[in-house]
Design an enzyme around this catalytic site. Structure first.
Site, mmCIF file in Angstrom:
data_model
loop_
_atom_site.group_PDB
_atom_site.id
_atom_site.type_symbol
_atom_site.label_atom_id
_atom_site.label_comp_id
_atom_site.label_asym_id
_atom_site.label_seq_id
_atom_site.Cartn_x
_atom_site.Cartn_y
_atom_site.Cartn_z
ATOM 1 C CB SER A 240 -0.975 -0.053 1.186
ATOM 2 O OG SER A 240 -1.977 0.918 1.076
ATOM 3 C CG ASN A 241 0.049 5.084 1.821
ATOM 4 O OD1 ASN A 241 -0.393 5.111 0.679
ATOM 5 N ND2 ASN A 241 -0.471 5.799 2.800
#
Length: 580
Positions: A240-241
């Site tokens: 994700s991030n």
């Protein structure tokens, strides 16, 4: 360094991988207890943070296969070294934490750098990196990327020490101490209020964490020193991030990084169909509640329960129609209009179906509120749409936090409210569609004119990614059904850009994988989707083998995985790519 590293030992019933909880303890629905909820100790906070972050990232359900089909929660004794580091020019530090197993292999000299997913705290990638690295004798060093759960109570004027315990701003160096007027009220959140736009520096956070790890290794193994980038294997990974962060690290100058494995990355480039996160998040926040009414009820996984959600979704259709944003003379026609707008913007049906979860849990609004503040570098009380964060009364009005609530923020906060007793304060809340006005304001910061919109878009421009370093092995893993970071807007354009420039990037597209492994514990999600973590571990295995000269990473693959349905996940259902 903001402060010298601290060291703690973790052996016996308090290991590195699960804080002694083991698989059964991590699966427990009740969090590890605090003896005094108003004054939890550092060791209690650590154990609860590890419990919370494992459950937020991994599918630990009894039928999900973790610990049997893939993954490990073996007891790994060792030490942890933590500190607060600061990038030149940054107003706030980022946390780093290194897990050094007693069985660290000074011959192999392996360090895995792991960036937290989402806006999570420093243990936010433990389920991604530690189960693969620690049993192999590799060290793991984490960074929270300048976000994290170091909330600051503006009413009580207290925040988090380096060990997670609560302290006043005048008592100790805090992991986050915002610039705010003494009369400010509520809760300051680091990702939203640091005024650093930390996403622009995610790659540098990763590299600085790697430098920290080498420094610690020099100190702990002087007979094997020096540990340098040219004699120590450095692999960066995250989802994700965190996946976006390690791809940003891949573009930094210098031959310091040996390989990257990025899962479902939040990555934005110029061209090739890429869209910036803030653009498609605010679009989804407005349109998706209405658009979901166009899909047959049986296509949407539960929760949210459709019968409970339909009145709110119908109200959104009516609001959008009144605002002239969709067409149609009845709810069905309005839902079809909203649906078609999303399809025309590049959303797949698979992303829309999985995105129902983000509607049900208010994820779109949470992201938009925090990121608007971060991209615009707004301080406390400066949000252009008036949003803030606070403990809340049942009517969503703000109230002071209790000592017990403050004591738990560091351990269970996700770094992006709502959650852990901190909610979103929306001064425009009200009416039949209560969040509409605030969401329209947030959307305007992406599409509109004016100084605030220009300021937010300037921050977005700072986070655009470039090419990975020439020759650097990279594996990108993404679920085709991702409803939070659709691959069409993120990883697919990035891979096209990188491969067109001759970069050795492998792209693994996993059928029937969405964004949140943790939600596969919900029976309807678990029956429909496969976890992504097995493919992350497989990619790390193959990268490691390639660096050792034992084969080559599998190239681009569309992986025809099979969901477990009502049964238990079997290894054969994963269809893992094979080393070449």
């Amino acid at each position: 360094m903001v402060q010298a590293p601290s060291m703690t030992e973790h052996r016996g019933d308090d290991d590195l991988l699960s804080a002694g909880l083991g698989l059964d303890g991590l699966r427990a629905m009740t969090a590890p207890a605090f003896a005094d909820p108003e004054h939890p100790t550092a060791s209690e906070l650590r154990r609860r943070a590890i419990w919370s972050n494992w459950r937020g990232i991994a599918d630990l359900s009894a039928t999900g296969g973790y610990g049997q089909v893939y993954g490990s929660v073996a007891r790994i004794p060792g030490r942890e070294f933590s500190s607060l580091l600061s990038l030149p020019g940054a107003a706030q530090p980022h946390r780093v934490l290194m897990q050094l197993p007693d069985a660290f292999d000074t011959g192999k000299r392996c360090v895995v750098v792991a960036a937290s997913s989402g806006s999570r705290g420093v243990y936010g990638a433990i389920a991604v990196a530690a189960p693969w690295a620690l049993p192999k004798g590799c060290a793991v060093v984490y960074t929270d990327k300048g976000a994290g759960s170091d909330y600051f109570d503006l009413d009580a004027r207290v925040g988090s020490r380096e060990d997670g315990t609560v302290a006043g701003a005048d008592e100790a160096a805090l992991a986050f101490a915002p610039q705010a007027a003494t009369a400010a009220s509520g809760v300051a959140v680091k990702h939203a209020h640091s005024q650093d736009n930390p996403e622009a520096d995610w790659g540098r956070h990763v590299k600085q964490a790697a430098e920290f790890a080498l420094s610690v290794l020099d100190q702990q193994y002087p007979h094997a020193a020096p540990f340098r980038f040219d004699n120590t294997r450095i692999i960066a990974t995250g989802i994700s991030n965190g996946g976006g962060a390690v791809l940003r690290a891949a573009e930094l100058d210098g031959d310091w990084l040996d390989a990257v494995v990025a899962g479902e990355p939040n990555i934005q480039i110029d061209g090739h169909g890429s869209r910036d996160l803030y653009d498609y998040v605010t679009e989804a926040a407005l349109l998706m509640p209405c658009a979901l009414l166009h899909l047959p009820a049986e296509r949407l996984p539960q929760p949210p329960l459709r019968a409970q959600a339909e009145p709110a979704w119908s109200a959104r259709c009516a609001s959008l129609k009144a605002a002239g944003q969709i067409g149609g003379d009845n709810i069905a026609a309005q839902a079809a209009s909203a649906y078609q707008q999303l399809r025309d913007a590049g959303w797949s049906d698979e992303a829309l179906v999985a995105g129902a979860l983000n509607v049900g849990f208010d994820v779109w609004r949470a992201i938009a509120v925090t990121y608007a503040s971060s991209y615009g570098r707004y301080g406390v009380g400066e949000h252009p749409c008036g949003f803030g964060f606070s403990a809340q009364n049942p009517d969503f009005s703000a109230r002071p936090a209790t000592a017990a609530e403050r004591g738990n923020w560091w351990a269970e906060g996700s770094g992006i409210p709502p959650g852990a007793g901190v909610g979103i304060i929306d001064p425009q809340l009200g009416g039949a569609d209560p969040t509409l006005a605030g969401l329209q304001c947030l959307r305007g910061l992406s599409t509109g004119d004016g100084a605030d919109a220009a300021r937010v878009r300037a921050g977005i421009a700072e986070v655009k990614a470039g090419l990975p370093r020439a020759g650097l092995p990279v594996v990108v893993v993404h679920g085709t059904d991702d409803g939070l970071i659709p691959p069409a807007f993120s990883s697919a354009p990035y891979v096209v850009m990188a491969q067109a420039s001759g970069r050795p990037v492998s792209y693994w597209q996993v059928r029937h994988a969405q964004h949140f492994d943790g939600f596969l514990a919900l029976p309807d999600y678990g029956s429909r989707y496969v976890p992504l973590l097995p493919y992350m571990y497989a990619a790390l295995d193959q990268i490691d083998a390639q660096l050792d000269g034992r084969g080559r990473v599998a190239g681009d693959s569309v992986i025809a995985s099979q969901p477990r349905g009502q049964g238990t996940l079997q290894a054969a259902q994963l269809k893992l790519p094979q080393l070449q």
